[in-house]
Design an enzyme around this catalytic site. Sequence first.
Site, PDB file in Angstrom:
ATOM      1  N   LYS A 199       0.830  -1.562   0.025  1.00 23.25           N
ATOM      2  CA  LYS A 199       0.091   0.136   0.107  1.00 23.25           C
ATOM      3  C   LYS A 199       0.890   1.113  -0.073  1.00 23.25           C
ATOM      4  O   LYS A 199       1.611   0.840   0.521  1.00 23.25           O
ATOM      5  CB  LYS A 199      -0.956   0.043   1.310  1.00 23.25           C
ATOM      6  CG  LYS A 199      -1.688   1.354   1.725  1.00 23.25           C
ATOM      7  CD  LYS A 199      -2.481   1.598   2.691  1.00 23.25           C
ATOM      8  CE  LYS A 199      -3.499   2.411   2.997  1.00 23.25           C
ATOM      9  NZ  LYS A 199      -4.279   2.667   3.987  1.00 23.25           N
ATOM     10  N   GLU A 249      -8.088  12.057  12.504  1.00 27.49           N
ATOM     11  CA  GLU A 249      -6.997  11.214  13.225  1.00 27.49           C
ATOM     12  C   GLU A 249      -6.545  10.858  14.293  1.00 27.49           C
ATOM     13  O   GLU A 249      -5.715  12.388  14.288  1.00 27.49           O
ATOM     14  CB  GLU A 249      -6.388  10.515  11.466  1.00 27.49           C
ATOM     15  CG  GLU A 249      -5.589   9.712  11.714  1.00 27.49           C
ATOM     16  CD  GLU A 249      -4.956   9.054  11.154  1.00 27.49           C
ATOM     17  OE1 GLU A 249      -4.999   9.810  10.042  1.00 27.49           O
ATOM     18  OE2 GLU A 249      -4.390   8.247  11.198  1.00 27.49           O
TER      19      GLU A 249
END
Length: 443
Positions: A199, A249
């Site tokens: 990723k 986040e």
Amino acid sequence: MEPLRTDEVGTHLVSRSVRLSAPPVSASLAAMQRPRALWTAPDEPTVVGGGVAVAVEADGPERLARVRRSAAALFDGADVDAPDAARPRFFGGLAFHEEATGRDPWADFPAARFVVPEAQVVFDGGDAWLTVTALDGEADADTVGDRLAELRETLESLDDAPPEGPPGVSDRHRTTSVEAWHESVDAAVSRIRAGDLQKVVLAQALEVELDRPAAAPDLLARLGGTYPDCHRFLVEPNGGASFLGATPERLVSLRGREVETGALAGTTGRGDTDDEDEWLANELLGSEKDNHEHELVAETIREQLAPLSAEIRVGDRGIRKLATVQHLWTPIDATLERDEHVLSLVDALHPTPAVGGLPPAAALGVIRDTEPFDRGWYAAPVGWFDADGDGSFAVALRSAIVEETLATLFAGVGLVADSDPDAEWDEVQLKYRPVLDELERDD
Ligand SMILES: C=C(O[C@H]1C=CC=C(C(=O)O)[C@@H]1O)C(=O)O
């Protein structure tokens, strides 16, 4: 004041605090001397800072260890007279990469910089505390007390005014064209399919010319209205720039041995109706691609915490809804095996695969080779820590660096083997929205 760059800090902090009849947060921030700081996080006191009692900077792979050593020396033997809520804290953050490039718009942002503000206001429930801090070579308890009285008077006489509206946007410039984006995403996806990495998160920047200078306190106040559950932050270096945002986040918070963190990755938009919104949420929850992208983040965070933890608790995966997007979200808590400094946890976790990729070194290589701009402090940890090593850090997403009439916004997306360049392009545009909506005028 020149920041301290050595581990041989020969002076200590002198700090005094007083309870205030709570002034308005935004007006307090606007009244502060530069460099200013703001931290608001769900379930935490809001903190406003202004001026510099002491600044600590460092770069390279050891930057966090060096900041920690300098801070420990300053706290050691500090003359602090403050209740727990008002204790002095270091505020600041890091560049995404270990070294600062010095490229615009990040010229004044080092690879790591933390500041104990000269003035700190903590808003805790209905209470507010003002703390004034200085270095003992430059002030003593009496001069700190005088400054405390002076600032208290200023803060307690502030009026609450509604924030000014958006400054308006006259021009915009993308760092990445649609064609270049397609090429980059295709190349990254090919490398993922070839097994070079699992990723990578690629980002874009958007430069926006404003009709008039944007006031950071106003922008942050309006972001608070639309994104009340996000971490809002402001950090300012020397010079005229402000780095701010409203990020969903949390990187990590540490109190004693209790750690709170979580995985946030996998995104879709909001629906125009409740039914459409639920449909989108269910699609996201069922999406193999997004769950894979998310799982890599959750599993990596768990692995990184494991060597430090006596117990790790991974909650159920669910949906985090924000005004413009919804994300897959997994809460993760831990109890540490032994005492640790929050900066050690920041070091262990940054960059999570929600902003870097997997394996980290390969992903960072792709990011450096691909992105035509400097990430600076975007997608990096921002937050605070105290003398005990407790603290709280967010990942600086949904953010922009603003100076006079120029704002540069950043947004990125996680890429896995079946990512589609057009869908990822659209997702980047959605992630600009929180800050962009506060810059653009409707008329
Ligand atoms: C990199 C960003 O978002 C990250 C956090 C949540 C969801 C993400 C995603 O679905 O791609 C990203 O990993 C950004 O907002 O710039």
